[in-house]
Motif scaffolding. Structure first.
Motif, short mmCIF file in Angstrom:
data_model
loop_
_atom_site.label_atom_id
_atom_site.label_comp_id
_atom_site.label_asym_id
_atom_site.label_seq_id
_atom_site.Cartn_x
_atom_site.Cartn_y
_atom_site.Cartn_z
N LEU A 127 0.83 -1.20 0.00
CA LEU A 127 0.00 0.00 0.00
C LEU A 127 0.87 1.25 0.00
CD1 LEU A 127 -2.64 -0.93 2.75
CD2 LEU A 127 -3.02 -0.83 0.29
N ARG A 128 0.43 2.27 -0.71
CA ARG A 128 1.07 3.58 -0.59
C ARG A 128 0.79 4.10 0.81
NH1 ARG A 128 -2.42 5.40 -4.32
NH2 ARG A 128 -2.51 7.35 -3.17
N LEU A 129 1.64 5.00 1.30
CA LEU A 129 1.48 5.52 2.65
C LEU A 129 0.11 6.17 2.84
CD1 LEU A 129 2.66 6.04 5.45
CD2 LEU A 129 3.70 8.14 4.55
N GLU A 130 -0.36 6.92 1.83
CA GLU A 130 -1.68 7.56 1.95
C GLU A 130 -2.79 6.52 2.10
OE1 GLU A 130 0.47 8.14 -0.50
OE2 GLU A 130 1.02 10.27 -0.36
N LEU B 14 -2.53 5.01 5.71
CA LEU B 14 -3.01 5.92 6.76
C LEU B 14 -4.52 6.09 6.70
CD1 LEU B 14 -0.21 8.65 6.59
CD2 LEU B 14 -0.48 6.86 8.32
N GLY B 15 -5.05 6.24 5.49
CA GLY B 15 -6.49 6.39 5.34
C GLY B 15 -7.23 5.17 5.85
N MET B 16 -6.69 4.01 5.55
CA MET B 16 -7.31 2.76 6.00
C MET B 16 -7.29 2.67 7.52
SD MET B 16 -6.21 -1.07 4.78
CE MET B 16 -4.74 -1.11 5.81
N GLN B 17 -6.16 3.04 8.14
CA GLN B 17 -6.05 2.99 9.59
C GLN B 17 -7.03 3.95 10.27
OE1 GLN B 17 -4.36 0.08 9.82
NE2 GLN B 17 -3.25 0.90 11.55
N ILE B 18 -7.13 5.15 9.73
CA ILE B 18 -8.04 6.14 10.32
C ILE B 18 -9.49 5.68 10.19
CG2 ILE B 18 -8.96 8.49 10.02
CD1 ILE B 18 -6.00 9.28 9.28
N ARG B 19 -9.87 5.22 8.99
CA ARG B 19 -11.24 4.74 8.79
C ARG B 19 -11.55 3.55 9.71
NH1 ARG B 19 -11.31 4.27 3.60
NH2 ARG B 19 -10.67 2.09 3.54
N ARG B 20 -10.60 2.61 9.80
CA ARG B 20 -10.81 1.42 10.64
C ARG B 20 -11.02 1.83 12.10
NH1 ARG B 20 -6.11 -2.49 9.86
NH2 ARG B 20 -7.19 -2.96 7.93
N GLU B 21 -10.21 2.76 12.59
CA GLU B 21 -10.32 3.18 13.99
C GLU B 21 -11.63 3.94 14.22
OE1 GLU B 21 -9.14 3.17 17.86
OE2 GLU B 21 -8.01 2.24 16.21
N ARG B 22 -12.00 4.79 13.28
CA ARG B 22 -13.25 5.55 13.41
C ARG B 22 -14.45 4.60 13.43
NH1 ARG B 22 -16.97 7.00 9.95
NH2 ARG B 22 -15.77 6.58 8.06
N GLY C 34 -15.61 16.59 3.82
CA GLY C 34 -15.08 16.19 2.51
C GLY C 34 -13.59 15.87 2.59
N MET C 35 -12.86 16.70 3.37
CA MET C 35 -11.41 16.47 3.52
C MET C 35 -11.16 15.14 4.22
SD MET C 35 -8.28 17.14 3.17
CE MET C 35 -7.57 18.76 3.01
N LEU C 36 -11.92 14.86 5.29
CA LEU C 36 -11.72 13.59 6.00
C LEU C 36 -12.04 12.42 5.09
CD1 LEU C 36 -11.04 11.91 8.44
CD2 LEU C 36 -13.33 12.33 9.35
N SER C 37 -13.08 12.53 4.29
CA SER C 37 -13.44 11.47 3.36
C SER C 37 -12.30 11.23 2.37
CB SER C 37 -14.72 11.84 2.62
OG SER C 37 -15.04 10.84 1.67
N LYS C 38 -11.69 12.33 1.88
CA LYS C 38 -10.58 12.19 0.93
C LYS C 38 -9.36 11.56 1.60
CE LYS C 38 -11.81 15.89 -2.26
NZ LYS C 38 -11.46 17.23 -2.79
N GLN D 54 -7.26 10.00 -1.31
CA GLN D 54 -7.36 10.89 -2.47
C GLN D 54 -6.50 12.14 -2.29
OE1 GLN D 54 -11.60 11.37 -2.58
NE2 GLN D 54 -11.91 9.55 -3.85
N VAL D 55 -5.99 12.33 -1.07
CA VAL D 55 -5.10 13.47 -0.81
C VAL D 55 -3.98 13.04 0.13
CG1 VAL D 55 -6.88 15.25 -1.08
CG2 VAL D 55 -6.47 14.26 1.16
N SER D 56 -2.87 13.75 0.05
CA SER D 56 -1.83 13.63 1.07
C SER D 56 -2.11 14.74 2.07
CB SER D 56 -0.44 13.82 0.47
OG SER D 56 -0.13 12.75 -0.37
N THR D 57 -1.99 14.43 3.34
CA THR D 57 -2.32 15.43 4.35
C THR D 57 -1.12 15.73 5.24
OG1 THR D 57 -3.98 16.07 5.98
CG2 THR D 57 -3.21 13.79 6.05
#
Length: 197
Positions: free
Chosen positions: A9-12, A15-23, A42-46, A51-54
């Motif tokens: 997986l790319r880092l983005e 990280l997105g997967m980890q945040i969504r899983r925890e939420r 919208g930003m959290l969804s991305k 879909q974005v690097s944060t």
């Protein structure tokens, strides 16, 4: 023998997967987490959908909202890929060993690769109740587990009656092998550990 190596997986994405899983584990709504973290829904969804690097600042705020340390967010990203080898039923490599000519079949289930073998695992099938058996001697320790049938196994001068479900562990340097096949067919798992010397 089958190995599975999914693309990393790319880092983005990670990280997105980890945040969504925890939420989702905490049954928190996207809108609530975004509002408390001070970012748009919208930003959290991305972020969750890679879909974005944060920035680290936003990641830190999301971790605060989710009550998880930032180190946990990154903790498993750079772990080495697994290197397990799966051998499906019936796919073990058939090998010739002493005893093959006596009606014994040896399927090599796996062994460590490289110049030094640490262990080998065999599924041994014996269906000929002949009276002649080879003896073996090798470095290291051997573990036997009888899956089917019944036999008497010799290790040195000792005899060990074995029934399905029995296990035997012994020093491989001492001559050993089947003494008598009491009930065939016999299926025997044999694991040889050669150590690291």
């Amino acid at each position: 023998m089958t190995t599975e190596n999914p693309p990393r997986l790319r880092l983005e994405q990670y990280l997105g997967m980890q945040i969504r899983r925890e939420r989702q584990a905490q049954e928190l709504k996207l809108a609530d987490v975004a509002r408390i973290a001070g970012i748009s829904q919208g930003m959290l969804s991305k972020i969750e959908n890679a879909q974005v690097s944060t920035s680290l600042d936003i990641l830190s705020r999301l971790c605060d909202v989710l009550g998880m340390p930032m180190s946990k967010l990154f903790s498993q990203y750079d772990q080495p890929d697994g290197s397990a080898i799966l051998v499906k039923s019936g796919e073990g490599l058939e090998v010739v060993r002493r005893g093959t000519e006596k009606g014994h079949t040896y399927h090599l289930l796996n062994h460590t690769r490289g110049p030094k073998k640490n262990f080998e695992a065999y599924m041994v099938t014996m269906d000929d109740a002949s009276e002649e058996f080879p003896t073996f001697a090798h470095p290291g320790t051997e573990f036997l587990h009888l899956l089917e049938g019944e036999l008497v196994y010799r290790h040195g001068n000792q005899l060990y009656p074995m029934q399905a479900g029995d296990s035997l562990t012994f020093d491989g340097d001492v001559p050993h092998g089947p003494e008598k096949l009491v009930q065939v067919p016999i299926r025997l798992l044999s694991i040889m550990n050669y150590g690291n010397d």
